[in-house]
Enzyme design. Structure first.
Site, mmCIF file in Angstrom:
data_model
loop_
_atom_site.group_PDB
_atom_site.id
_atom_site.type_symbol
_atom_site.label_atom_id
_atom_site.label_comp_id
_atom_site.label_asym_id
_atom_site.label_seq_id
_atom_site.Cartn_x
_atom_site.Cartn_y
_atom_site.Cartn_z
ATOM 1 N N LYS A 66 16.863 2.932 156.505
ATOM 2 C CA LYS A 66 17.997 2.240 157.129
ATOM 3 C C LYS A 66 18.601 3.089 158.259
ATOM 4 C CE LYS A 66 21.425 -0.693 157.625
ATOM 5 N NZ LYS A 66 21.229 -1.958 158.322
ATOM 6 N N LYS A 89 29.639 5.119 162.508
ATOM 7 C CA LYS A 89 29.377 5.863 161.261
ATOM 8 C C LYS A 89 27.875 6.043 161.048
ATOM 9 C CE LYS A 89 28.818 3.337 157.825
ATOM 10 N NZ LYS A 89 27.762 2.702 157.038
HETATM 11 P P1 NAD Z 1 33.361 -4.132 155.429
HETATM 12 O O1 NAD Z 1 34.225 -3.045 155.947
HETATM 13 O O2 NAD Z 1 33.535 -5.523 155.922
HETATM 14 O O3 NAD Z 1 33.458 -4.200 153.832
HETATM 15 C C1 NAD Z 1 33.553 -3.110 152.998
HETATM 16 C C2 NAD Z 1 34.263 -3.554 151.750
HETATM 17 O O4 NAD Z 1 34.344 -2.458 150.836
HETATM 18 C C3 NAD Z 1 35.698 -4.009 152.016
HETATM 19 O O5 NAD Z 1 35.919 -5.243 151.358
HETATM 20 C C4 NAD Z 1 36.554 -2.924 151.384
HETATM 21 O O6 NAD Z 1 37.776 -3.415 150.886
HETATM 22 C C5 NAD Z 1 35.644 -2.490 150.254
HETATM 23 N N1 NAD Z 1 35.981 -1.160 149.771
HETATM 24 C C6 NAD Z 1 36.209 -0.054 150.504
HETATM 25 N N2 NAD Z 1 36.502 0.972 149.689
HETATM 26 C C7 NAD Z 1 36.442 0.489 148.438
HETATM 27 C C8 NAD Z 1 36.652 1.051 147.189
HETATM 28 N N3 NAD Z 1 36.960 2.344 147.082
HETATM 29 N N4 NAD Z 1 36.527 0.252 146.099
HETATM 30 C C9 NAD Z 1 36.218 -1.052 146.224
HETATM 31 N N5 NAD Z 1 35.987 -1.661 147.397
HETATM 32 C C10 NAD Z 1 36.113 -0.887 148.491
HETATM 33 O O7 NAD Z 1 31.849 -3.634 155.663
HETATM 34 P P2 NAD Z 1 30.516 -4.526 155.695
HETATM 35 O O8 NAD Z 1 30.271 -5.008 157.069
HETATM 36 O O9 NAD Z 1 30.536 -5.483 154.548
HETATM 37 O O10 NAD Z 1 29.432 -3.379 155.435
HETATM 38 C C11 NAD Z 1 29.221 -2.822 154.142
HETATM 39 C C12 NAD Z 1 28.021 -1.880 154.231
HETATM 40 O O11 NAD Z 1 26.863 -2.632 154.657
HETATM 41 C C13 NAD Z 1 28.203 -0.746 155.241
HETATM 42 O O12 NAD Z 1 27.611 0.430 154.755
HETATM 43 C C14 NAD Z 1 27.492 -1.276 156.475
HETATM 44 O O13 NAD Z 1 27.058 -0.203 157.317
HETATM 45 C C15 NAD Z 1 26.348 -2.054 155.843
HETATM 46 N N6 NAD Z 1 25.798 -3.146 156.643
HETATM 47 C C16 NAD Z 1 26.601 -4.005 157.336
HETATM 48 C C17 NAD Z 1 26.038 -5.044 158.091
HETATM 49 C C18 NAD Z 1 26.896 -6.012 158.884
HETATM 50 O O14 NAD Z 1 26.338 -6.767 159.730
HETATM 51 N N7 NAD Z 1 28.200 -6.082 158.668
HETATM 52 C C19 NAD Z 1 24.644 -5.209 158.126
HETATM 53 C C20 NAD Z 1 23.848 -4.349 157.372
HETATM 54 C C21 NAD Z 1 24.433 -3.312 156.634
#
Ligand code: NAD
Length: 309
Positions: free
Chosen positions: A171, A240
């Site tokens: 990734k 990040k």
């Molecule tokens: P986001 O910021 O929208 O969501 C993260 C979630 O985690 C939030 O709901 C937040 O409240 C929750 N969270 C944070 N700390 C927490 C804790 N201590 N306990 C419980 N919940 C907690 O991020 P996202 O876009 O959903 O991305 C999540 C992961 O997936 C990341 O690592 C990102 O790099 C990866 N990712 C994102 C995408 C995309 O298109 N958005 C695509 C592939 C991978």
């Protein structure tokens, strides 16, 4: 099989919804905002107060959190997953984080008989909603087969890539390329526009030529060419990811010349106030340096503009 699901963000919320709709009993918790957990509860999930309680209720816990710090807090923090784990329970971590942080979590969970799979995803929020994610799985292949039907509710391409931590590595490499391709598009299209080309013409020709990148399909229409930067994938998450690569390179003694420049541009875009915008805003920032607005017909010049959501 009871499923715990923690991290109901842009990706996690639609993924968890698919797991609930597939008929699995799902247990979740909330962090700062309760609404995503309440929305999942309306579909039949059960909302608990802590990650520890989720671990006690579930056979398999899925996490998809922002990055290392949140993964550490959720697994090893007070009332974290480790406090509720016991023999046979499984953690599937889908966060884009370092292999190091995952291996640290695994040490704590395996000490009580827990098992861990590494399963970051690619495909974005649309694929998350449609259940068509690519899932890069590191860990015991037999455990992957046990969990495959669950993963198949979220992804169509489920690839075993090696031992635990290798999902994070694959990734990370994908993200380095995605970020670099995006900024290269911003820079190259800006020059093309300054030389009189139409962005749409550049796209239609290069789509069939050697300079093509899938990032063009993903981020030209709907983002750069329309001037809309609603995420999508937040710029601060890509910042990040690029920095995860720099951290790993430092640890391995590997020079990353291009990725270092890309990281600086993402930092600049974030500092300019675009951290919560879609990551494509960084490519517009690069185009701004050339006085080009990619969303305007003919790329009309000049003055640097602020991208807002
Ligand atoms: P986001 O910021 O929208 O969501 C993260 C979630 O985690 C939030 O709901 C937040 O409240 C929750 N969270 C944070 N700390 C927490 C804790 N201590 N306990 C419980 N919940 C907690 O991020 P996202 O876009 O959903 O991305 C999540 C992961 O997936 C990341 O690592 C990102 O790099 C990866 N990712 C994102 C995408 C995309 O298109 N958005 C695509 C592939 C991978």
């Amino acid at each position: 099989m009871n499923i715990g699901f923690i991290g109901l963000g842009a990706m996690g919320a639609p993924m968890a919804e698919r797991v609930v709709k597939a008929g699995y009993p799902v247990f979740t918790t909330f962090h700062k905002r309760r609404e995503p957990a309440d929305a999942l509860a309306a579909l039949g999930a059960c909302v608990l107060s802590t990650a520890e309680e989720v671990a006690r209720a579930a056979d398999v816990v899925i996490t998809i959190l922002p990055a290392d710090a949140e993964l550490h807090e959720t697994v090893l923090g007070a009332h974290g997953l480790a406090e509720g784990f016991s023999q046979g329970k499984v953690l599937i971590d889908m966060t884009t984080a370092t292999a190091m942080s995952l291996l640290q979590a695994e040490r704590a969970l395996s000490a009580v008989g827990g098992r861990v799979l590494d399963a970051p995803v690619s495909g974005g929020t649309t694929a998350a909603a449609q259940g068509t994610l690519t899932i890069m799985v590191g860990g015991d292949p037999a455990l992957l087969e046990e969990c495959r039907p669950l993963l198949a509710t979220m992804g169509t391409r489920i690839v075993h890539v090696g031992p635990l931590g290798q999902g994070k590595v694959v990734k990370m490499v994908n993200q380095m390329l995605a970020a670099t391709h995006l900024l290269a598009i911003g820079e190259a299209f800006a020059l093309g526009v300054r030389c009189g080309a139409e962005p749409a013409t550049l796209y239609s020709v290069i789509k069939e030529s050697s300079g093509y990148s899938k990032m063009m399909d993903l981020r030209l229409q709907g983002f750069l060419l329309s001037g809309s930067f609603l995420p999508g994938f937040k710029l601060d998450l890509m910042k990040k990811d690029v920095n995860l690569a720099l951290d790993s390179a430092r640890a391995q003694g590997v020079p990353l010349l291009l990725t270092s420049a890309v990281a600086q541009l993402f930092t600049a875009a974030s500092t300019a106030g675009n951290g919560s915008a879609d990551f494509s805003a960084a490519a517009q920032l690069v185009a701004d340096m050339a006085g080009v607005d990619l969303s305007r017909a003919g790329g009309v010049k000049p003055a640097t503009r602020t991208v807002s959501t």
